[in-house]
Design an enzyme around this catalytic site. Structure first.
Site, short mmCIF file in Angstrom:
data_model
loop_
_atom_site.label_atom_id
_atom_site.label_comp_id
_atom_site.label_asym_id
_atom_site.label_seq_id
_atom_site.Cartn_x
_atom_site.Cartn_y
_atom_site.Cartn_z
N GLY A 71 0.58 -1.55 -0.02
CA GLY A 71 0.25 -0.14 0.28
C GLY A 71 0.28 1.31 0.27
O GLY A 71 0.35 2.78 0.31
N GLU A 73 5.37 -6.07 1.77
CA GLU A 73 5.50 -6.61 -0.23
C GLU A 73 4.66 -5.65 -0.65
O GLU A 73 2.68 -5.30 -0.98
CB GLU A 73 4.42 -7.43 0.40
N PRO A 74 5.28 -4.05 -1.02
CA PRO A 74 4.47 -3.36 -2.43
C PRO A 74 4.05 -3.99 -3.96
O PRO A 74 5.10 -5.54 -3.72
CB PRO A 74 5.42 -2.58 -2.67
N GLY A 75 2.97 -3.46 -3.95
CA GLY A 75 2.79 -4.37 -5.38
C GLY A 75 2.82 -2.86 -6.58
O GLY A 75 3.94 -2.56 -7.48
N CYS A 120 -19.09 -0.58 -25.86
CA CYS A 120 -20.27 -0.17 -25.15
C CYS A 120 -20.79 0.51 -23.92
O CYS A 120 -21.83 -0.54 -23.58
CB CYS A 120 -21.51 -0.94 -26.08
N GLU A 121 -20.57 1.05 -23.54
CA GLU A 121 -20.98 1.33 -22.04
C GLU A 121 -20.61 3.36 -21.02
O GLU A 121 -19.61 3.53 -20.93
CB GLU A 121 -19.69 0.00 -21.28
#
Length: 410
Positions: free
Chosen positions: A218, A259-261, A329-330
């Site tokens: 985080g 444990e960074p991502g 198409c959203e």
């Protein structure tokens, strides 16, 4: 990542088509080396939260640098093994109780129990073993509730007030809790990290066999110009002081894991896209640039109102206020929502796009390819490419063939 030049982006389009993900090896290595310098007085392990980007090419690079892995599912354990990680370098921290727990334990994968149910299941299967537990220390941090993984509104980990139940289960199953894990979400305030570290250490003080703490990840990364990023050295100094003080109080010198991502991969990735249409809704409306990249590649803006830098590779052209949208198409396929508000639009001031322009969507190394709405409107999964230090482009994953979209249908 350093911006791709027009010539490099054109090479990507010519060789691999658009949209394509491009990752920068230099950027990935630099982020890993900064994290590896985290000041831990009694030993340190850097784990990569592979859910951020599980590409085999990215995993292999981090393995070569000596990182370990945090996996969030049985499937991620398999991907980490396939990328060459030793089982002992893989930790499984999963919301879902693992139906393959016995297999993982036999291999030597580290298991991190995230609920009392998971702890009891481990105890029935492997009495007398060492175990890691994930606790919710009661405090969270994040730009939105969807990036906050601590506090009473989060289902992650065992609520800190149930520590007595954790100890009861461990005693009944003859388990030794030797690893303590917490993760509070994404933020930049070192004071929050200091408080979370202290709260985690207060729990560790009540678990006499703990010899390692994992403070999760985080570590926020600013993708946009002027957006703050965590000062890893500042956070590290606070954590180091807390570990030293705990050693003085308790007599235990605790090994540290983080444990960074996002921190490791976010700004090392970019999506190379093409402007495929330009429309407007009149004088009092908006100018829209439609890209061939959108929700199928970068879902975060639609989910969170997250912001990604967008560059139109055009020079000597008048600027305009532009809303960038994807191909689906959203109505939610918007790349430029208002910050933190996916319901509102926030035009960007850029060179006025034209059909055929190359467009770069930055900050796309984390939670983009990994979290995309693959195959919505039957769009194939985009390829992934590594830009090597000498500028060469190496294919990591091919573009999905259209036939692969429906090949499992019966």
């Amino acid at each position: 990542m350093p911006a791709l030049t027009h010539a490099q982006a054109a090479e990507v389009r010519e060789r691999f088509g658009t949209p394509s993900f491009v990752y920068d090896r230099d950027g990935l290595e630099a982020a890993a080396r900064r994290a590896l310098a985290f000041p831990a007085p009694f030993g340190f392990t850097l784990r990569y939260a592979m859910k951020a980007n599980p590409s085999r090419g990215v995993l292999a690079l981090f393995r070569e640098l000596g990182l370990h892995v945090d996996a969030s599912s049985d499937h991620e354990v398999e991907r980490a093994l396939r990328a060459g990680f030793a089982p002992a370098a893989i930790q499984l921290t999963s919301q879902m109780p693992s139906p393959r727990l016995a297999e993982h334990l036999a291999r030597g994968v580290v298991y991190n129990a995230c609920s009392l149910h998971q702890l009891e299941a481990f105890g029935r299967l492997a009495p007398g073993r060492e175990i890691s537990v994930r606790m919710n220390p009661g405090l969270g941090s994040g730009a939105t509730n969807r990036t906050n993984t601590g506090g009473p509104a989060s289902s992650f980990g065992i609520w800190h007030e149930y520590l007595g139940d954790v100890k009861t289960v461990a005693e009944r199953c003859d388990l030794r809790i030797t690893r303590l894990h917490s993760h509070v979400g994404s933020g930049t305030d070192p004071e929050v990290w200091k408080r979370c570290t202290r709260m985690t250490l207060d729990l560790a003080a009540k678990l006499p066999d703990v010899r390692l703490i994992n403070l999760g990840g985080g570590f926020k990364v600013g993708r946009m110009p002027g957006e703050p990023s965590v000062d890893m050295a500042d956070v590290g100094a606070h954590v180091r002081d807390e570990l030293l003080a705990f050693r003085d109080r308790d007599g235990r010198a605790l090994h540290l894991e983080i444990e960074p991502g996002t921190y490791l991969v976010a700004n090392a990735g970019v999506v190379v896209a093409t402007c495929i249409d330009v429309v407007d809704t009149g004088r009092d409306g908006y100018l829209f640039a439609k890209l061939d990249a959108g929700m199928p590649e970068v879902t975060r803006p639609s989910l969170y109102g997250a912001q990604h830098p967008i560059d139109v590779l055009a020079s000597a052209r008048a600027e305009a206020d532009v809303v960038f949208v994807g191909p689906c198409c959203e109505s939610g396929d918007i790349l430029t929502p208002a910050p933190g508000d996916p319901e509102a639009l926030a035009p960007r001031r850029v060179p006025r796009p034209q059909i055929g322009d190359l467009v770069l969507v930055g900050g796309a190394g984390a939670y983009c390819a990994a979290m995309s709405t693959v195959n919505y409107n039957s769009y194939p999964q985009a390829p992934e490419i590594m830009r090597e230090p000498d500028g060469t482009l190496r294919l990591l994953r091919r573009r999905q063939r259209l036939e692969q979209v429906w090949e499992n249908e019966v």
